[in-house]
Motif scaffolding. Sequence first.
Motif, PDB file in Angstrom:
ATOM      1  N   ARG A 194     -56.990   5.334   9.236  1.00 36.96           N
ATOM      2  CA  ARG A 194     -56.496   5.831   7.961  1.00 36.96           C
ATOM      3  C   ARG A 194     -55.947   4.648   7.170  1.00 36.96           C
ATOM      4  NH1 ARG A 194     -55.160  10.894   7.120  1.00 36.96           N
ATOM      5  NH2 ARG A 194     -54.761  11.260   9.336  1.00 36.96           N
ATOM      6  N   VAL A 195     -56.258   4.630   5.879  1.00 37.16           N
ATOM      7  CA  VAL A 195     -55.747   3.566   5.014  1.00 37.16           C
ATOM      8  C   VAL A 195     -54.351   3.966   4.552  1.00 37.16           C
ATOM      9  CG1 VAL A 195     -56.153   2.229   2.913  1.00 37.16           C
ATOM     10  CG2 VAL A 195     -58.104   3.087   4.237  1.00 37.16           C
ATOM     11  N   VAL A 196     -53.397   3.052   4.760  1.00 36.14           N
ATOM     12  CA  VAL A 196     -52.006   3.352   4.385  1.00 36.14           C
ATOM     13  C   VAL A 196     -51.393   2.138   3.682  1.00 36.14           C
ATOM     14  CG1 VAL A 196     -51.645   4.997   6.278  1.00 36.14           C
ATOM     15  CG2 VAL A 196     -51.162   2.564   6.639  1.00 36.14           C
ATOM     16  N   SER A 197     -50.150   2.284   3.272  1.00 38.87           N
ATOM     17  CA  SER A 197     -49.432   1.147   2.706  1.00 38.87           C
ATOM     18  C   SER A 197     -49.232   0.098   3.790  1.00 38.87           C
ATOM     19  CB  SER A 197     -48.065   1.611   2.190  1.00 38.87           C
ATOM     20  OG  SER A 197     -47.154   0.527   2.223  1.00 38.87           O
ATOM     21  N   PRO A 198     -49.302  -1.199   3.458  1.00 38.48           N
ATOM     22  CA  PRO A 198     -49.080  -2.209   4.494  1.00 38.48           C
ATOM     23  C   PRO A 198     -47.633  -2.243   4.989  1.00 38.48           C
ATOM     24  CG  PRO A 198     -49.438  -3.247   2.345  1.00 38.48           C
ATOM     25  CD  PRO A 198     -49.654  -1.778   2.141  1.00 38.48           C
ATOM     26  N   HIS A 199     -46.712  -1.598   4.289  1.00 38.36           N
ATOM     27  CA  HIS A 199     -45.308  -1.613   4.735  1.00 38.36           C
ATOM     28  C   HIS A 199     -45.074  -0.421   5.638  1.00 38.36           C
ATOM     29  CE1 HIS A 199     -45.018  -4.649   1.700  1.00 38.36           C
ATOM     30  NE2 HIS A 199     -45.423  -3.790   0.779  1.00 38.36           N
ATOM     31  N   PHE A 200     -45.281  -0.631   6.933  1.00 39.47           N
ATOM     32  CA  PHE A 200     -45.219   0.482   7.869  1.00 39.47           C
ATOM     33  C   PHE A 200     -43.785   0.896   8.137  1.00 39.47           C
ATOM     34  CE2 PHE A 200     -49.187  -1.657   8.936  1.00 39.47           C
ATOM     35  CZ  PHE A 200     -50.068  -0.604   9.043  1.00 39.47           C
TER      36      PHE A 200
END
Lengths: 975, 161
Positions: A959-965
């Motif tokens: 899943r593509v998400v924000s890089p700030h996990f």
Amino acid sequence: MNRRLPDGGRIDRTQPVRFRFNGKEYGGFLGDTLASALLANGVLLVARSFKYHRPRGIWSAGAEEPNALVTVGTGARREPNTRATTVEIYDGLVANSQNAWPSVGFDIGAINNLLSRFFSAGFYYKTFMWPGARGWRIYEHFIRRAAGMGKVAKTADPDRYERIEAFCDLLIVGSGPAGIAAAQTAARSGVRVILVDENAEHGGSIARGAIDHASELREWASGALAELAGLPDVTVLSRCTAFGYYDGNVLGLVERVSDHLAAAEEGMPRQRHWIVRARQVVLATGAIERPLLFANNDLPGIMSASAAHCYLSEFAVCPGGEVVIYTNNDSAYSTALAFAPHASVTLVDTRAEPAPKLLAACRRADVIVRTGAVIRRAIGSRRVRAVAIENYANIGCDLLLTAGGWTPTIALHSQAGGRPVYAAESQCFLPGVARESWVAAGACNGAFDTPTCLEQGRFAATRAIEAIGVTPATIVIPACTTRGDMIPGPQPVPHGKCFVDMQNDVTTDDLDLASREGYRSAELLKRYTTLGMGTDQGKTSNVNALSLLAKSRSESVPDIGVTTFRPPYTAVTMGAIAGRKQGRHILPTRVTPLHNWNEQHGALMSDAGLWKRALAYPRGDENRQAAAIREAAHVRSAVGTCDVSTLGKIDIQGPDAKEFLERLYVNRWSNIKPGKARYGVMLQDDGFVFDDGTTSCLDENHYFMTTTTDRAEPVLRNIEYLLQVVWPQLRVHVCDMTDQWAGIAVAGPRSRESLQPLFADAITSLPFMGVVDVSYGGQTVRVVRISFSGELGYEVYAPSGIGEELVQELYLKNDSPGIAPYGLDAMDILRIEKGHVTGAEIDGNRTLADLGLARMARSDNRFLGAAMMKRPGLVDDRRPQLVGLEPLDPAQAISAGSHLVVESRPREPSASLGEISSACFSPALNRHIGLGFLRGGEGLHDSIVYAANPLGGTHIAVRVVSPHFFDDKGERLRG
Amino acid sequence: MGDYRERAIATGTGLVIRHAPATIHEVAAWPGANSALEHFLNAYGSGARNPLLRVGPGRVWVVGADTLELQTATNGMALIDLSHALVRIQVSGESARLVLRKGLPVDLHPSVFPDGSIATSAIERIVVTVHNNGDSFDLFCRRSYSGSLEHWLADASIFLL
């Protein structure tokens, strides 16, 4: 059969030596070469030729040897293709013939000789064209087996090799009459001299006795050498070959230090590679005797007249009892006279009327002379038995010497000069115009008699010394007689199977064929026939080949051309080139000030460029990954320390320092205040991101920059370039401080309290992005509150010498379960969780926008790379952008390097939309995560793509998400 | 000071190699401040208590000086403490040149490299500044490389001509 004379020679008869050749033990004396010892034992057949496996003997007494190639030593010390003529024997030497099976006496490969009419020039090119690519697959194996000479040892070379960096005013190559005269002149003038000779004995033709010398000349030479040896600024080297002449008057020499010793002393190198930077060079490299051509001219028992003379006078070996000497010049007469007391000698002179004085001397010595005579053929199968002379009866012989004139040794001259010049009257090539600072003297310069050599040596040194502005001394050169006419008479046109290049089995027929087929240039001829290739590089064959071609085409030799000489003059062992650059010293190692501490705490070390860095600190039977996960989790829950000493650190001072930072970084620096640090990003000229890091403002004119470990050197180099070349008016001074400071990252919710015992209030009040210099044990320690992990964190910079002490103190003041070291792997996990980029993302192909940093750039465009970052290709919104990636199955690992595709099943080819740059298991999120670049990534959050790794055989839905996990608001680090 | 103690690296016939810690400061003039540097060199160098090594245009290393003392003398210039960044290794004795020539491509002959001479070069890719201090050849290298350099020196001392 013992061929050693009862007395004479320069061998040491008090020191007998036993050695083995082809499994059989022989005796010789100290001072013998393998060739002289074999000849003394009556061994003539020592090798098989490369192509036809014809029996071959010893041709020469020096480095030009085309035939007698042997493998010396066994096991890891096995060295192929050494010349028996230059190998000095010692007790226990083991040498073997090569290119023969099962033995040199009976060699199956000799069948090639019977088939030789099929193996003509260009055989491989013609034959293996058929039937196309499939045929080559079949032939390749056999061709590769047949190709090459000798077999190298496949284990590591156990010997020690060293390099010497040497400097001198005058380097003299060759210590024959010309070289010694030059050296004496130079030494007495007070300049720094290096005199080298490839042979064990100095003196060249004086020592080798190949020509007549008055005893005065020998006395003069030994006196001069003794004088040179006693001078502090003179270095005299024997067994030392000048193999290459390079730009700027740099010469490469290889000195064989212990090759001739049965056992080297402890630590003694086998060879030394000298790199000599000479202001001037005198090349007195001598000349090599050319063969005369006739059918079967390659039989064992046929050798050059000068070589035989050398074996007779230097080694007291008379290789035959019935000697025929075939000559076209006067040089062979002294050889005939020297052999006369020990053998029956017949001289066959191609010239109709040799000098009456010479003929009279021969008569007195019972030497039979046939004038105007031409040898057509040597008779014999495994050694010469007789010669067939045109218009004369055959003559039986067991030794046939040929003297075909002299070929000046101009390899070094040619490497450092213009094309060699053909001297038609002397029938040889002479040195061309010097392109480096050298002067030629002696036989290599066409002086074939000793008085002229001596005079040229003295003159060459005088010229060279004057060129460096020193007044040359004058020396008295001894009187000696000339040797007669060394200019060869005509070379008779050969018939039958005559070997022009004995090493590569190139015959006169091959040359004719190549010529008929249109290979007319000397360079093409060389490649087509292999003439002049191999270990001897055509030392005995090139001139003969060129003159034959010229004759067959009725052209002049210079019209045919001359082959180019390239280093090395003779083969150089790879070990000598490597020197001590092996094992630990193949590259230097950089260690951090905390290296010992890291090792004591069980760090798993890895190479990062030249640095040794701690990857993780496994405990018990923990593996690397488990340790990294534990360490990362520990940082999030308590406090950890990480050795960040490898970060680049640059001190920047000066009234224009702030302006310089403003130009260097994309973000604003004009408003930074002392006591504050700031994150900065810099671009390359081409607009791509170069590096990132933090820079602290210590005062208005003083800054402390950090760079990434990888880019420490390039950033410093670029900064120095900019200040020296682009903006020389900026009043800024930079200094590399990487080694000055040990860097310790202290991160985690308990980091502040862990540092308080060391730095007290200075820490308590330090704000986020604040920097303070505190005193610790009388030294200044710099603390920056900064976080790469996303936790409350500090970077502590301590002077390197107290770095370890400071860390020990930190651990002492904190209970050890509460504080723990973390390595590079854990640091990677922590920063991926935070979406911080490193070298994996900043790879030289990313723009600010790609990395999600576009808003950092100032609008004034007054920074490096501003112009180029707006190129169409760099502002294209289809460029892959930084995204976070989560496998749908949290337990499924994804790997960096995987391509991102939309196809749900593995399919090739598949359009790649980007790739994963970093991936890890995140203990904070309890799942696998990754960072990557995806086309249009920012607009694709929450969509599903696939991480394709065809090499690993995985295809994983992510899943593509924000890089700030983790903690994307940054509350923890500001806490 | 950790391994900053003076210690022997190799000794042999006519050879002493030792790790010799010292304070080292860089004094540097940015463009336009060269007169300040010349003034410093004249004033500070005249006493010649400590070696002044001119390592580059506008850059001088001062060996063995006190930071506070230098601070007053270097107004208007950069002053940088490199005592921990650089390691000084002294090679002395008759065989010193024989060891160094195995890797240092600098002509150390007295006629070319007399007392007080300085050069920056490299030994097996380790950047080294060499200074002829009259009694010894002082090698200055970056601290992180010093282990490799010491190892090389010990190895080069094994067999001397």
